[in-house]
Motif scaffolding. Sequence first.
Motif, short mmCIF file in Angstrom:
data_model
loop_
_atom_site.label_atom_id
_atom_site.label_comp_id
_atom_site.label_asym_id
_atom_site.label_seq_id
_atom_site.Cartn_x
_atom_site.Cartn_y
_atom_site.Cartn_z
N ARG A 120 0.88 -1.32 -0.15
CA ARG A 120 0.05 0.00 -0.21
C ARG A 120 0.95 1.29 0.04
O ARG A 120 0.45 2.29 -0.51
N ARG A 121 2.08 1.09 0.49
CA ARG A 121 2.92 2.31 0.88
C ARG A 121 4.03 2.50 -0.15
O ARG A 121 4.68 3.61 -0.48
N PHE A 122 4.52 1.21 -0.87
CA PHE A 122 5.69 1.06 -1.59
C PHE A 122 5.56 0.34 -3.03
O PHE A 122 4.64 -0.56 -2.72
N THR A 123 6.54 0.48 -3.77
CA THR A 123 6.63 -0.30 -4.87
C THR A 123 7.83 -1.20 -4.53
O THR A 123 9.20 -0.99 -4.69
N PRO A 124 7.56 -2.66 -4.21
CA PRO A 124 8.62 -3.50 -4.09
C PRO A 124 9.02 -4.14 -5.34
O PRO A 124 8.54 -4.41 -6.12
N VAL A 125 10.46 -3.94 -5.37
CA VAL A 125 11.10 -4.36 -6.61
C VAL A 125 12.52 -5.34 -6.17
O VAL A 125 13.17 -4.98 -5.22
N ILE A 126 12.40 -6.47 -6.62
CA ILE A 126 13.57 -7.58 -6.64
C ILE A 126 14.33 -7.25 -7.89
O ILE A 126 13.84 -7.08 -8.99
N ARG A 127 15.43 -7.54 -7.84
CA ARG A 127 16.39 -7.50 -9.07
C ARG A 127 17.80 -8.47 -9.08
O ARG A 127 18.75 -8.29 -9.64
N PRO A 128 17.25 -9.78 -9.15
CA PRO A 128 18.23 -10.74 -9.54
C PRO A 128 18.61 -10.48 -10.89
O PRO A 128 18.01 -10.12 -11.90
N GLY A 129 19.99 -10.94 -11.07
CA GLY A 129 20.53 -10.71 -12.72
C GLY A 129 20.81 -12.03 -13.16
O GLY A 129 20.43 -12.52 -14.27
N CYS A 130 21.60 -13.08 -12.30
CA CYS A 130 22.03 -14.19 -12.98
C CYS A 130 21.23 -15.25 -13.27
O CYS A 130 21.30 -16.33 -13.84
N TYR A 131 19.83 -15.20 -12.73
CA TYR A 131 18.82 -16.08 -12.87
C TYR A 131 18.69 -16.48 -14.34
O TYR A 131 18.22 -17.64 -14.66
N VAL A 132 18.72 -15.48 -15.09
CA VAL A 132 18.52 -15.53 -16.71
C VAL A 132 19.22 -16.49 -17.51
O VAL A 132 18.52 -17.45 -18.11
N VAL A 133 20.48 -16.85 -16.91
CA VAL A 133 20.83 -17.84 -17.43
C VAL A 133 21.53 -18.99 -16.65
O VAL A 133 22.23 -19.96 -16.86
N HIS A 134 21.46 -18.55 -15.12
CA HIS A 134 21.76 -19.28 -14.09
C HIS A 134 23.43 -19.56 -14.39
O HIS A 134 24.03 -19.08 -15.11
N ASP A 135 23.89 -20.67 -13.45
CA ASP A 135 25.32 -21.28 -13.85
C ASP A 135 25.36 -22.68 -13.22
O ASP A 135 24.48 -23.42 -13.17
N HIS A 136 26.75 -23.04 -13.44
CA HIS A 136 27.38 -24.15 -12.79
C HIS A 136 28.01 -24.17 -11.75
O HIS A 136 28.94 -25.00 -11.58
N GLY A 137 27.86 -23.19 -10.80
CA GLY A 137 28.68 -22.91 -10.09
C GLY A 137 28.27 -22.24 -8.62
O GLY A 137 27.04 -22.93 -8.16
N ILE A 138 28.40 -21.13 -8.28
CA ILE A 138 27.91 -20.34 -7.04
C ILE A 138 26.52 -20.40 -7.09
O ILE A 138 25.79 -20.40 -6.13
N TYR A 139 25.77 -20.07 -8.29
CA TYR A 139 24.33 -19.82 -8.40
C TYR A 139 23.57 -20.94 -8.15
O TYR A 139 22.64 -20.99 -7.87
N ARG A 140 24.35 -22.02 -8.70
CA ARG A 140 23.66 -23.33 -8.91
C ARG A 140 23.51 -23.83 -7.39
O ARG A 140 22.37 -24.27 -6.84
N GLN A 141 24.47 -23.52 -6.43
CA GLN A 141 24.46 -23.95 -5.37
C GLN A 141 23.43 -22.72 -4.51
O GLN A 141 22.75 -23.45 -3.60
#
Lengths: 403, 403
Positions: free
Chosen positions: A250-271
């Motif tokens: 009601r008071r704010f516009t909540p925004v999340i902003r992950p970036g790596c999700y779009v291609v993901h990875d085979h390392g730290i983001y997989r974990q």
Amino acid sequence: MQDSLSKLGHKGTPELGPSLLGGVSLPAAVLHEAALAHNLAWMQRFAESHGARLAPHGKTTMTPALFRRQLEAGAWGITLATAPQCRAAFASGVVRVLMANQLVGQANMAIIAELLEAGADFHCVVDSEDNARELGHFFAQRDLTLKVLIELGVAGGRTGCRSVESVKALARVVDAEPGLALAGMEGYEGVVHAEDPVPAIRDYATRLVEAARCLDDEGRFAVDLPIITASGSAWYDLIAEAFDTAELRRRFTPVIRPGCYVVHDHGIYRQAQQGVLSRRPDLHAGLRPALEVFAQVQSLPEPGLAIAALGKRDIGADQLPEPLRRYREAGAVDEVLSVEGWEITRLMDQHAFIHLPDSADDVRIGDVVAFGASHPCLTFDKWRRICRVDERLDVTEVMDTAF
Amino acid sequence: MQDSLSKLGHKGTPELGPSLLGGVSLPAAVLHEAALAHNLAWMQRFAESHGARLAPHGKTTMTPALFRRQLEAGAWGITLATAPQCRAAFASGVVRVLMANQLVGQANMAIIAELLEAGADFHCVVDSEDNARELGHFFAQRDLTLKVLIELGVAGGRTGCRSVESVKALARVVDAEPGLALAGMEGYEGVVHAEDPVPAIRDYATRLVEAARCLDDEGRFAVDLPIITASGSAWYDLIAEAFDTAELRRRFTPVIRPGCYVVHDHGIYRQAQQGVLSRRPDLHAGLRPALEVFAQVQSLPEPGLAIAALGKRDIGADQLPEPLRRYREAGAVDEVLSVEGWEITRLMDQHAFIHLPDSADDVRIGDVVAFGASHPCLTFDKWRRICRVDERLDVTEVMDTAF
């Protein structure tokens, strides 16, 4: 491959058409369409299920064709890290640009002034009274208003005010600058370090929300529904949950902003994604790795050793890349050869050293190997062009990057 | 700065004219002309003093304007690592191209065929009979002759034949391929690992010369004065000395090919150069670091910590970069401020964490810091444009890179 001298100066990625197994100069950076489409829809759905807007961090890919895909999937805007990145995104059609970073330097301010004059809906971050005054002066002089978000950081962390008191003091400075409009609060939970990160990040998100409420109570915001934003690619679930209340929306516009999700990875983001899925079993089928680098075996100089034409010039090396699959050059796409037991032991600028197990007796020079890496940001920035491929490994689009 | 939307998509490097202290969007990669000119002349003189040709490794910079400077200074040709790199060099006017690497993959062979047809004087390296036969077939089919050098490697090393016997066997295969012409011997001493590297590298250089003599004695070379080449940027003195005999020059064309010398560095090559100078006190005034990255202080969030707008996206990170000097934005170029005791403790994609000593009480947001890095190859490939500057820090040339 129809190669022409007109493409000189770029890594040898192809015209539309040829396959990664024949026609494309390797090494090449590759995006798999099926995984890409899955990830685009997955994160959009995730954000919406929490009532949050999605402004994917574009610095990961700096690939305008991917920005367009993200916006088409429903993203509210694109997040960037620097003024030249914002300029590149705006030039490719991104109108709502969130620079999750401080704007420093007269030349960078001039870039942003130009974007504002051209119609960009731009926000950046402030964490210092000196910087706020300089920005206020710069933009007021040009009869422009810069929308800023105050950043809340953590002690020992990166940028950002270290206390709610300094957030409030900074808000008063912003308020007094006619060239600035306070438009929200920003944070980044990725720099919270703790033995047990989950409660520490929840606590940080709570502090961020409280600071935003506090400024709102004081009437400091110059816009309706000011932005509240945080989240990288590892803990976005905790941030989205912290923002997910009817009162906050009601008071704010909540925004999340992950970036790596779009291609993901085979390392730290997989974990990291395994962490998300363990906290959120309802999400089950998670993100899929979409980015690979294809390269060829270049030399088999002694038993147990293959040298691949793949180096730090081609793939992120925060962690050593991982051989995933192998094909014969000009072979069939469904004849996948084994890389079981293959291990990269060293990466030079243009070469990978691969330890082969005794069983690897069918390897040939020219064999095409798909490699996965950790941390996609540092693979994207090695390439001026990325090959999007279908399940036949045919190149269906050559995407320019804009680093 | 005259910024225009036409430059969208490139990191915000400038038009000709503005200074690094005002007008240029930072961060920016910077080449200092005085050091650059010194290095160009220094290495050319070094090669000539040993009767060797210089074919600088161009993969370091992939900057055609620097290739031209190297050729103008007297270089015999440019060395490259991949077919697309060779294409980029040829397109920028480099006719003699030495690919110190195996040529693998039909698409890469097609690139080289096109260069040969366009008039390139091209050599590449072979270390396998299978690869030699495939190359022979490919180029013979197109009525072309590919000049190849046989590579001698070391056990446990990278590419290259592991014995003189396999060199001789491979020479017979090359001899039998009408599409190939054996034009010399190649090696790379940088992969020789030993407790005491100097004698091991001297020994390797001796083996390389002996293998070349052996092929020459057998009449295997298809050209007059075949090439004998080795040397990276660390041990070039040992290679040049091994090649420096009147007998060798009567039979071969000795070529050294260091790459990093042109800009030198603030890390591993500075260290390697100390080794060269300790072995060769006659060389006294050695190479000078010419490459820096200029970036600004972005945040001063707590005592003892500065965050600079400099990250892995901007500078090589094999080792953490080193703060060298500091200036005030829009200040005078001769008012150099202290960075004594400043230490980068962490580098993220777009941010550097700098530990400040207690004495650093004059730091301001916006201060411009010059950073040095180790391993220049991995700084160059972060940039599409490099600023060459004079001693006033005015940009006198914007050099495009061709990665």
